[in-house]
Design a protein around this motif. Structure first.
Motif, PDB file in Angstrom:
ATOM      1  N   GLU A  13       0.683  -1.282   0.123  1.00  0.00           N
ATOM      2  CA  GLU A  13      -0.155   0.498   0.553  1.00  0.00           C
ATOM      3  C   GLU A  13       0.988   1.382   0.096  1.00  0.00           C
ATOM      4  N   VAL A  14       0.342   1.887  -1.156  1.00  0.00           N
ATOM      5  CA  VAL A  14       1.014   4.078  -1.335  1.00  0.00           C
ATOM      6  C   VAL A  14       0.050   4.588  -1.177  1.00  0.00           C
ATOM      7  N   GLU A  15       0.607   5.791  -0.655  1.00  0.00           N
ATOM      8  CA  GLU A  15       0.037   7.220  -0.736  1.00  0.00           C
ATOM      9  C   GLU A  15       0.517   7.658  -1.969  1.00  0.00           C
ATOM     10  N   VAL A  16      -0.707   8.194  -2.433  1.00  0.00           N
ATOM     11  CA  VAL A  16       0.129   9.496  -3.980  1.00  0.00           C
ATOM     12  C   VAL A  16      -0.910  10.182  -4.043  1.00  0.00           C
ATOM     13  N   GLU A  17      -0.626  11.199  -4.571  1.00  0.00           N
ATOM     14  CA  GLU A  17      -2.043  12.176  -4.965  1.00  0.00           C
ATOM     15  C   GLU A  17      -2.630  12.195  -5.974  1.00  0.00           C
ATOM     16  N   SER A  18      -3.740  12.643  -5.828  1.00  0.00           N
ATOM     17  CA  SER A  18      -4.989  11.756  -7.071  1.00  0.00           C
ATOM     18  C   SER A  18      -4.939  12.704  -8.120  1.00  0.00           C
ATOM     19  N   GLY A  19      -5.313  12.064  -9.333  1.00  0.00           N
ATOM     20  CA  GLY A  19      -5.239  12.525 -10.952  1.00  0.00           C
ATOM     21  C   GLY A  19      -4.241  12.398 -11.308  1.00  0.00           C
ATOM     22  N   LYS A  20      -2.702  12.498 -10.448  1.00  0.00           N
ATOM     23  CA  LYS A  20      -1.644  12.282 -11.422  1.00  0.00           C
ATOM     24  C   LYS A  20      -1.529  11.211 -12.772  1.00  0.00           C
ATOM     25  N   ASN A  21      -0.719  11.376 -12.925  1.00  0.00           N
ATOM     26  CA  ASN A  21      -0.626   9.603 -13.866  1.00  0.00           C
ATOM     27  C   ASN A  21       0.414   8.855 -13.387  1.00  0.00           C
ATOM     28  N   LEU A  22       0.507   7.753 -12.874  1.00  0.00           N
ATOM     29  CA  LEU A  22       1.028   6.535 -12.071  1.00  0.00           C
ATOM     30  C   LEU A  22       2.398   6.746 -11.996  1.00  0.00           C
ATOM     31  N   ILE A  23       3.168   7.266 -13.705  1.00  0.00           N
ATOM     32  CA  ILE A  23       4.588   7.349 -13.054  1.00  0.00           C
ATOM     33  C   ILE A  23       5.239   8.310 -11.992  1.00  0.00           C
ATOM     34  N   ASP A  24       4.584   9.773 -12.673  1.00  0.00           N
ATOM     35  CA  ASP A  24       4.987  11.138 -11.457  1.00  0.00           C
ATOM     36  C   ASP A  24       3.956  10.631 -10.156  1.00  0.00           C
ATOM     37  N   ALA A  25       2.916  10.031 -10.612  1.00  0.00           N
ATOM     38  CA  ALA A  25       2.653  10.027  -8.509  1.00  0.00           C
ATOM     39  C   ALA A  25       3.318   8.894  -7.963  1.00  0.00           C
ATOM     40  N   LEU A  26       3.790   7.997  -8.400  1.00  0.00           N
ATOM     41  CA  LEU A  26       4.842   6.965  -7.827  1.00  0.00           C
ATOM     42  C   LEU A  26       6.046   7.264  -7.884  1.00  0.00           C
ATOM     43  N   LYS A  27       6.280   8.273  -9.003  1.00  0.00           N
ATOM     44  CA  LYS A  27       8.459   8.502  -8.686  1.00  0.00           C
ATOM     45  C   LYS A  27       8.060   9.340  -7.249  1.00  0.00           C
ATOM     46  N   VAL A  28       7.008  10.082  -6.410  1.00  0.00           N
ATOM     47  CA  VAL A  28       7.255  11.109  -5.607  1.00  0.00           C
ATOM     48  C   VAL A  28       7.381   9.690  -3.903  1.00  0.00           C
ATOM     49  N   VAL A  29       6.629   7.958  -4.450  1.00  0.00           N
ATOM     50  CA  VAL A  29       7.202   7.887  -3.525  1.00  0.00           C
ATOM     51  C   VAL A  29       8.595   6.379  -3.750  1.00  0.00           C
ATOM     52  N   GLY A  30       8.642   7.234  -4.785  1.00  0.00           N
ATOM     53  CA  GLY A  30      10.123   6.441  -5.000  1.00  0.00           C
ATOM     54  C   GLY A  30      10.107   5.228  -5.509  1.00  0.00           C
TER      55      GLY A  30
END
Length: 279
Positions: A13-30
Motif C-alpha cells: 500500500e502506498v499513498e499518492v496524489e489523486s489524478g496524477k498519472n502513475l509515472i509521476d504519482a509513484l515517482k514521488v514515493v520512490g
C-alpha cells in the motif's frame, strides 16, 4: 492541499496524489516506472509502450502508466512476469538497429536506454541479419547534433518544437525501420530554446556540439545553481570537474526544474553562459 488516495503496488500500500498519472504519482514515493516518450512538460504520448503496467481486476488489464491516473484502491502490477516480458520485448525492439556505441556516446552514464537494459533486460541480441544504418552526426542547427541510429523515436524532440517553442522544425519521416527524426529541407532548428532538446532526449540521439567529447558525465560533479544570464534567475545544474593539478572547470549548465521560475527549461543564451564563468 492535493487530495491523496491509497493504492497498491505489487501488493504494497502506498499513498499518492489523486489524478496524477502513475509515472509521476509513484515517482514521488520512490517507485520508478520505465518510460521513454513521457515527459512532464510534454504530456503523455503513449507510443513507446515501455510504461505498460498491469491493473488487477482492471479493464483493460494492461495500461500505459503515462495515461493512467492514480485512483483509490487501484492494484498496480509492476513485477509480474508478463510485465517484465513486455519490458524486455520493448528493449529488444529498440536495440535491434542500435549501434551500441556506449563507449563513445556522450549520453553514456545518463542514458535511459542504457539504464533500462541493465535493470530490466540483460538479454543477448537474437538478431542474425544486418542492421539498418541511418544518418550520423547530422547538424540540426543551433548546436544540436543528431544521430539517427541511436534514436528510439520517442518523439519528445518533435513535441518540444511543436508544443513548447511552437516553431515545429522537427518531424518523424518514413515508416517502420526507415523512420527517423529529421528537419525540414532548408529549415534547421532556429529558436532560443533548441538545446533543451539535448536534455529531454532520453538516449544519445541528440547531443550538443558545445559539449560533445569534452568530458564523461560520471566525472562531473553536479551542483544546483542560479543562472546569471539575465534577471530571471533560472534554476540550473552546474556540471563541473577538477582534474589533478588543474583548476575546477565548468563544462555545462543544465535546466533544473523550478515550476515557479523557469519550469523545465532554460534558454540557450543562459545555458552557454557557463563559458564566461571559466574565464
Amino acid at each position: 492541499m492535493a487530495e491523496m488516495v491509497k493504492l497498491f503496488v505489487n501488493g504494497q500500500e502506498v499513498e499518492v496524489e489523486s489524478g496524477k498519472n502513475l509515472i509521476d504519482a509513484l515517482k514521488v514515493v520512490g517507485i520508478e516506472i520505465p518510460h521513454f516518450c513521457y515527459h512532464p512538460a510534454l504530456g503523455a504520448d503513449g507510443n513507446c509502450r515501455m510504461c505498460l503496467v498491469g491493473i488487477e481486476d482492471g479493464r483493460p488489464p494492461l495500461v500505459p502508466a503515462c495515461k493512467t491516473p492514480a485512483q483509490e484502491g487501484m492494484k498496480v502490477q509492476l513485477d509480474a512476469e508478463h510485465i517484465k516480458k513486455i519490458q524486455r520485448d520493448v528493449l529488444e525492439f529498440e536495440l535491434i538497429n542500435h549501434p551500441v556505441d556506449c563507449p563513445v556516446c556522450d549520453q553514456a552514464g545518463e542514458c535511459a536506454l542504457q539504464d533500462y537494459y541493465m535493470n530490466y533486460s540483460l538479454d543477448d541480441s537474437r538478431m542474425r541479419v544486418e542492421q539498418v544504418t541511418k544518418g550520423k552526426k547530422i547538424d540540426f542547427g543551433s548546436g544540436v547534433v543528431h544521430d539517427q541510429e541511436r534514436c528510439v523515436l520517442c518523439g519528445r524532440c518533435v513535441r518540444f518544437t511543436r508544443q513548447i517553442t511552437h516553431t515545429g522544425e522537427l518531424g518523424i519521416v518514413n515508416r517502420t525501420d526507415a523512420a527517423r527524426v529529421s528537419i525540414f529541407p532548408g529549415k534547421p532548428l532556429n529558436n532560443r530554446y533548441a538545446l533543451n532538446i539535448v536534455d529531454i532526449c532520453p538516449v544519445g540521439a541528440m547531443t550538443s556540439s558545445d559539449f560533445r567529447f569534452k568530458q564523461r558525465v560520471w566525472f562531473l560533479q553536479k551542483d544546483p545553481g542560479i543562472c546569471h544570464g539575465c534577471s530571471k534567475g533560472c534554476s540550473i545544474y552546474i556540471d563541473h570537474h577538477r582534474e589533478k593539478y588543474k583548476d575546477d572547470v565548468i563544462y555545462r549548465f543544465r535546466a533544473r526544474t523550478n515550476l515557479k521560475v523557469n519550469g523545465y527549461f532554460i534558454c540557450d543564451f543562459g545555458r552557454l553562459s557557463y563559458a564566461a564563468e571559466n574565464e
